[in-house]
Design a protein around this motif. Structure first.
Motif, PDB file in Angstrom:
ATOM      1  N   ALA A   1      16.188  26.324  81.268  1.00 29.37           N
ATOM      2  CA  ALA A   1      16.819  25.410  82.210  1.00 29.37           C
ATOM      3  C   ALA A   1      17.294  26.185  83.423  1.00 29.37           C
ATOM      4  CB  ALA A   1      17.996  24.697  81.549  1.00 29.37           C
ATOM      5  N   SER A   2      17.511  25.488  84.520  1.00 28.43           N
ATOM      6  CA  SER A   2      18.037  26.120  85.722  1.00 28.43           C
ATOM      7  C   SER A   2      19.260  25.344  86.184  1.00 28.43           C
ATOM      8  CB  SER A   2      16.980  26.147  86.828  1.00 28.43           C
ATOM      9  OG  SER A   2      17.461  26.873  87.940  1.00 28.43           O
ATOM     10  N   GLY A   3      20.375  26.053  86.307  1.00 25.46           N
ATOM     11  CA  GLY A   3      21.591  25.399  86.777  1.00 25.46           C
ATOM     12  C   GLY A   3      22.277  24.539  85.738  1.00 25.46           C
ATOM     13  N   VAL A   4      21.966  24.769  84.454  1.00 23.18           N
ATOM     14  CA  VAL A   4      22.620  24.027  83.379  1.00 23.18           C
ATOM     15  C   VAL A   4      23.634  24.970  82.738  1.00 23.18           C
ATOM     16  CG1 VAL A   4      22.318  22.761  81.212  1.00 23.18           C
ATOM     17  CG2 VAL A   4      20.554  22.637  82.993  1.00 23.18           C
ATOM     18  N   ALA A   5      24.903  24.788  83.082  1.00 23.45           N
ATOM     19  CA  ALA A   5      25.938  25.739  82.680  1.00 23.45           C
ATOM     20  C   ALA A   5      26.027  25.885  81.170  1.00 23.45           C
ATOM     21  CB  ALA A   5      27.280  25.314  83.258  1.00 23.45           C
ATOM     22  N   ARG A   6      25.851  24.795  80.444  1.00 26.77           N
ATOM     23  CA  ARG A   6      25.969  24.843  78.980  1.00 26.77           C
ATOM     24  C   ARG A   6      24.967  25.813  78.368  1.00 26.77           C
ATOM     25  NH1 ARG A   6      24.923  22.896  73.852  1.00 26.77           N
ATOM     26  NH2 ARG A   6      22.875  21.951  74.012  1.00 26.77           N
ATOM     27  N   MET A   7      23.781  25.913  78.960  1.00 23.44           N
ATOM     28  CA  MET A   7      22.749  26.768  78.394  1.00 23.44           C
ATOM     29  C   MET A   7      23.102  28.243  78.483  1.00 23.44           C
ATOM     30  SD  MET A   7      20.443  24.872  77.080  1.00 23.44           S
ATOM     31  CE  MET A   7      19.106  26.039  76.868  1.00 23.44           C
ATOM     32  N   ALA A   8      23.946  28.592  79.433  1.00 22.04           N
ATOM     33  CA  ALA A   8      24.334  29.989  79.580  1.00 22.04           C
ATOM     34  C   ALA A   8      25.458  30.370  78.628  1.00 22.04           C
ATOM     35  CB  ALA A   8      24.759  30.257  81.020  1.00 22.04           C
ATOM     36  N   ASP A   9      25.954  29.407  77.859  1.00 22.88           N
ATOM     37  CA  ASP A   9      27.112  29.679  76.995  1.00 22.88           C
ATOM     38  C   ASP A   9      26.900  29.057  75.621  1.00 22.88           C
ATOM     39  OD1 ASP A   9      29.594  30.797  76.449  1.00 22.88           O
ATOM     40  OD2 ASP A   9      30.677  28.967  77.005  1.00 22.88           O
ATOM     41  N   LEU A  10      25.717  29.284  75.055  1.00 20.82           N
ATOM     42  CA  LEU A  10      25.421  28.726  73.737  1.00 20.82           C
ATOM     43  C   LEU A  10      26.160  29.505  72.658  1.00 20.82           C
ATOM     44  CD1 LEU A  10      21.559  28.160  73.975  1.00 20.82           C
ATOM     45  CD2 LEU A  10      23.409  26.557  74.536  1.00 20.82           C
ATOM     46  N   ASN A  11      26.462  28.824  71.566  1.00 26.69           N
ATOM     47  CA  ASN A  11      27.099  29.511  70.447  1.00 26.69           C
ATOM     48  C   ASN A  11      26.030  30.184  69.581  1.00 26.69           C
ATOM     49  OD1 ASN A  11      26.103  27.642  68.417  1.00 26.69           O
ATOM     50  ND2 ASN A  11      27.626  26.176  69.162  1.00 26.69           N
ATOM     51  N   PRO A  12      26.438  31.073  68.662  1.00 25.17           N
ATOM     52  CA  PRO A  12      25.450  31.799  67.852  1.00 25.17           C
ATOM     53  C   PRO A  12      24.506  30.890  67.079  1.00 25.17           C
ATOM     54  CG  PRO A  12      27.586  32.848  67.663  1.00 25.17           C
ATOM     55  CD  PRO A  12      27.805  31.585  68.435  1.00 25.17           C
ATOM     56  N   ALA A  13      25.009  29.773  66.572  1.00 27.35           N
ATOM     57  CA  ALA A  13      24.146  28.866  65.810  1.00 27.35           C
ATOM     58  C   ALA A  13      23.047  28.284  66.685  1.00 27.35           C
ATOM     59  CB  ALA A  13      24.980  27.748  65.189  1.00 27.35           C
ATOM     60  N   GLU A  14      23.357  28.034  67.957  1.00 26.29           N
ATOM     61  CA  GLU A  14      22.344  27.493  68.862  1.00 26.29           C
ATOM     62  C   GLU A  14      21.282  28.536  69.199  1.00 26.29           C
ATOM     63  OE1 GLU A  14      24.665  24.033  71.364  1.00 26.29           O
ATOM     64  OE2 GLU A  14      25.332  26.110  71.639  1.00 26.29           O
ATOM     65  N   HIS A  15      21.701  29.792  69.332  1.00 26.49           N
ATOM     66  CA  HIS A  15      20.710  30.851  69.515  1.00 26.49           C
ATOM     67  C   HIS A  15      19.797  30.935  68.297  1.00 26.49           C
ATOM     68  CE1 HIS A  15      23.682  32.873  72.466  1.00 26.49           C
ATOM     69  NE2 HIS A  15      22.743  32.267  73.139  1.00 26.49           N
ATOM     70  N   VAL A  16      20.377  30.843  67.120  1.00 27.00           N
ATOM     71  CA  VAL A  16      19.591  30.870  65.890  1.00 27.00           C
ATOM     72  C   VAL A  16      18.616  29.699  65.868  1.00 27.00           C
ATOM     73  CG1 VAL A  16      19.715  30.578  63.391  1.00 27.00           C
ATOM     74  CG2 VAL A  16      21.288  32.136  64.535  1.00 27.00           C
ATOM     75  N   GLY A  17      19.076  28.527  66.306  1.00 30.07           N
ATOM     76  CA  GLY A  17      18.204  27.353  66.332  1.00 30.07           C
ATOM     77  C   GLY A  17      16.992  27.557  67.218  1.00 30.07           C
ATOM     78  N   ILE A  18      17.194  28.177  68.380  1.00 27.57           N
ATOM     79  CA  ILE A  18      16.064  28.457  69.274  1.00 27.57           C
ATOM     80  C   ILE A  18      15.093  29.421  68.617  1.00 27.57           C
ATOM     81  CG2 ILE A  18      15.419  29.597  71.429  1.00 27.57           C
ATOM     82  CD1 ILE A  18      17.956  28.470  72.683  1.00 27.57           C
TER      83      ILE A  18
END
Length: 282
Positions: A90-107
């Protein structure tokens, strides 16, 4: 016997921005594809996507749509030069720059659900020491640290290597000298970095080579093209092709490490390593 070959996964990282990391990711991907590899390039600078900008692409979907549950990872994929497949961020989506560890694992786990043929996954991380950089570097088999001959670049590259080695057990990394004036400058730059790492860290650095400063690379960026495609005979393009030939000989993974990994099913089912599913510490 019919299990897919394990995917070679390479994270391209840097201690600071402005050292040409994304250009390295794009051109290494294209050069590997030109060598006949099925290459996927993930833009892992999640909130400031720039792979698509560098290549003049306008993807309809990106990883933010996957995390929101709107679509699957397969639906985000777009084609790029030389037949590479790109996973846009994403570009300019602030939430994507601050994902929690579980969300990184999901990706990371989502990649194991892809069924298309992939030989190499290049992960273009964000610059610096953000949580996402650490998560993705821990999930790959090879970390390629891009550094240029500037004090801030060397200092920040050392900081990244220190965190990855001391705090996360990554004991071997590869270093690419970028925007150098010649082979000697590349070797000298690598020597500066290894000298301080050898003194203070328990880590092994391997020299991946050097990419020269090249005006044709700037022209390719202006055209939103990979220099390996736009100016294949240029010094930078030849250097990226040499890097791709070396990277093609880096060892493929031989089983799981026990950490969260990309394409873990292919590691488990490859017949090269572990037979059971590993534990996944966060």
């Amino acid at each position: 016997m019919n299990a897919p070959r394990p995917v070679q996964v390479i994270a391209v990282a840097s201690g600071k921005g402005g050292v040409g990391k994304t250009n390295v990711s794009v051109n290494l991907s294209v050069a590997l594809a030109q060598n006949g590899r099925n290459v996927m390039l993930m833009d892992a600078d999640l909130g400031l996507a720039n792979v698509d900008v560098l290549l003049g692409l306008q993807p309809r979907h990106n990883l933010s749509h996957v995390l929101n549950g709107e679509i699957g990872l397969e639906e985000t994929l777009v084609g790029g030069p030389a037949g590479i497949t790109i996973v846009p961020a994403a570009s300019g989506v602030a939430r994507m720059a601050d994902l929690n560890p579980a969300e990184h694992v999901g990706i990371i786990r989502a990649f194991s659900e892809l069924h298309r043929p992939v030989d190499v996954l290049i992960v273009d991380t964000a610059a610096g020491l953000h949580d996402s950089v650490i998560s993705f570097c821990r999930a790959v088999q090879e970390v390629l640290v891009v550094v240029c001959d500037e004090p801030a670049s060397i200092t920040d590259a050392y900081a990244l290597i220190k965190v990855l080695s001391r705090d996360h057990g990554i004991s071997r990394l590869r270093v690419l000298a970028n925007m150098v004036r010649g082979p000697e400058e590349g070797r000298s730059l690598f020597g500066k970095l290894t000298a301080v790492c050898d003194r203070f860290l328990d880590v092994t650095l391997d020299y991946a080579g050097a990419i020269p400063f090249d005006e044709y690379l700037r022209k390719a960026v202006q055209r939103q093209k990979a220099v390996t495609e736009a100016f294949p005979a240029s010094p930078a393009a030849r250097a990226f092709k040499d890097l791709a030939r070396r990277a093609d000989k880096w060892p493929v993974p031989g089983g799981t490490s026990g950490r969260i990994e990309f394409f873990v099913e292919r590691l488990v089912g490859s017949g090269l390593g572990d037979r059971g599913m590993p534990s996944f510490p966060l």
